[in-house]
Design a protein around this motif. Structure first.
Motif, short mmCIF file in Angstrom:
data_model
loop_
_atom_site.label_atom_id
_atom_site.label_comp_id
_atom_site.label_asym_id
_atom_site.label_seq_id
_atom_site.Cartn_x
_atom_site.Cartn_y
_atom_site.Cartn_z
N GLU A 52 5.37 4.72 -0.17
CA GLU A 52 5.82 4.16 1.11
C GLU A 52 5.26 2.75 1.33
N ALA A 53 4.05 2.51 0.86
CA ALA A 53 3.43 1.19 1.03
C ALA A 53 4.22 0.11 0.28
N LEU A 54 4.93 0.49 -0.77
CA LEU A 54 5.68 -0.49 -1.57
C LEU A 54 6.96 -0.95 -0.89
N THR A 55 7.43 -0.21 0.10
CA THR A 55 8.67 -0.58 0.79
C THR A 55 8.46 -0.82 2.28
N ARG A 56 7.22 -0.77 2.72
CA ARG A 56 6.91 -0.89 4.14
C ARG A 56 7.42 -2.19 4.77
N ASP A 57 7.44 -3.28 4.01
CA ASP A 57 7.87 -4.57 4.57
C ASP A 57 9.37 -4.83 4.38
N LEU A 58 10.11 -3.80 3.95
CA LEU A 58 11.55 -3.93 3.74
C LEU A 58 12.28 -3.22 4.89
#
Length: 109
Positions: A52-58
């Protein structure tokens, strides 16, 4: 339903996140370098929280969705309707069984 961040990630979860990251390269939100780094991190991730941290800013619409471990209410309603229908047919068959037995017995005479 959102899964707990500490839940272990599956290969399917990792692939879904990498597919999301790949789409975002196409939109221009991620550079190829960012994609490469995040994809590596996704394949190394052990938990849902790490993914989830890898897509949090998307944008949320594009985030990989983790499937719920519970069936949807619609699926429960469909299964219940099928079970009740089959049960009704079986019950109707049992109710007419004596008549069928009587008919079958008279056919042999």
């Amino acid at each position: 339903m959102v899964m707990e961040p500490g839940i272990r990630a599956s290969d399917e979860d990792r692939e879904r996140v990498v597919a999301t990251l790949r789409r975002e390269v196409g939109t221009g939100r991620l550079t190829l370098d960012e994609f490469s780094q995040r994809a590596e991190d996704a394949y190394r991730a052990r938990t849902i929280g790490e993914l989830e941290a890898l897509t949090r800013d998307l944008p949320a619409v594009h985030r990989a969705r983790t499937p719920s471990p519970f069936p949807s209410p619609v699926m429960i309603a469909v299964v219940l309707a099928v079970v009740l229908s089959v049960g009704a047919l079986i019950l109707a068959g049992f109710m007419s069984a004596p008549d069928m037995g009587h008919m079958m017995g008279s056919m042999g005479h």
